[in-house]
Design a protein around this motif. Structure first.
Motif, short mmCIF file in Angstrom:
data_model
loop_
_atom_site.label_atom_id
_atom_site.label_comp_id
_atom_site.label_asym_id
_atom_site.label_seq_id
_atom_site.Cartn_x
_atom_site.Cartn_y
_atom_site.Cartn_z
N ARG A 38 30.67 73.42 85.28
CA ARG A 38 30.69 72.05 85.80
C ARG A 38 32.05 71.39 85.56
N LEU A 41 34.66 72.95 87.90
CA LEU A 41 34.52 72.44 89.28
C LEU A 41 35.06 71.02 89.39
N ASP A 42 34.83 70.20 88.38
CA ASP A 42 35.36 68.83 88.38
C ASP A 42 36.88 68.83 88.41
N LEU A 44 38.75 71.07 89.79
CA LEU A 44 39.24 71.59 91.08
C LEU A 44 39.39 70.50 92.14
N GLY A 45 38.55 69.50 92.06
CA GLY A 45 38.58 68.49 93.11
C GLY A 45 37.92 69.01 94.39
N ARG A 46 38.12 68.29 95.46
CA ARG A 46 37.50 68.63 96.75
C ARG A 46 38.56 68.72 97.83
N PRO A 47 38.38 69.48 98.85
CA PRO A 47 37.29 70.44 99.06
C PRO A 47 37.46 71.66 98.15
N LEU A 48 36.34 72.28 97.85
CA LEU A 48 36.36 73.47 96.99
C LEU A 48 36.83 74.68 97.79
N THR A 53 31.89 79.34 95.90
CA THR A 53 30.45 79.54 96.09
C THR A 53 29.98 80.78 95.35
N LYS A 56 30.24 80.34 91.50
CA LYS A 56 29.06 79.61 91.00
C LYS A 56 27.86 80.53 90.91
#
Length: 144
Positions: A38, A41-42, A44-48, A53, A56
């Motif tokens: 978690r 992923l935070d 990394l920011g967006r878009p992933l 995928t 995860k």
């Protein structure tokens, strides 16, 4: 298991490397892998990136099935307790065993080869042979 988008091999290898990073950190810091995932992923920011995928799926799958995965690794590691294995090897084995048992779209030789290749890059000189032997025995003897 929900099937994500089809990824090319380099993307899957990158996903495995990222999963290894997360599992390694969780192991070293004695934190749940999903908590470390978690936070990763935070950051990394967006878009992933597309490979995330599968990263995860690997981390969550290893976390969900870790007891069974660790039992198998310990049983087939001949003379090695799981807590005495190098952290990288232990987590590469976890990823590969998860793929061997729970990811139908990954063939056993691919899961084993990918773990061995990452071990060549990231672990001890003896690690590739060790992982190949352990994972090969698991693939031969444990049904999916």
């Amino acid at each position: 298991m929900a099937e994500g988008p089809k990824l090319r091999m380099p993307a899957r290898r990158k996903a495995r490397k990222r999963a290894l990073d997360v599992l390694y950190e969780a192991d070293q810091r004695d934190l749940p892998p999903t908590e470390v995932l978690r936070a990763y992923l935070d950051r990394l920011g967006r878009p992933l990136p597309p490979h995330i995928t599968y990263t995860k799926q690997l981390v969550e799958g290893v976390a969900a099935h870790r007891e069974r995965i660790d039992e198998l690794i310990a049983a087939y590691a001949e003379g090695w307790r799981i807590d005495r294995m190098p952290v990288v090897d232990r987590n590469l084995a976890r990823i590969a065993v998860y793929e061997l048992l729970y990811v139908d779209e990954i063939d056993a030789p691919v899961a084993i080869t990918e773990a061995v290749e990452l071990a060549k890059q990231m672990s001890t000189p003896d690690s590739p042979r060790f992982l190949n032997g352990v994972l090969g025995r698991i693939a031969e003897q444990v049904p999916r």
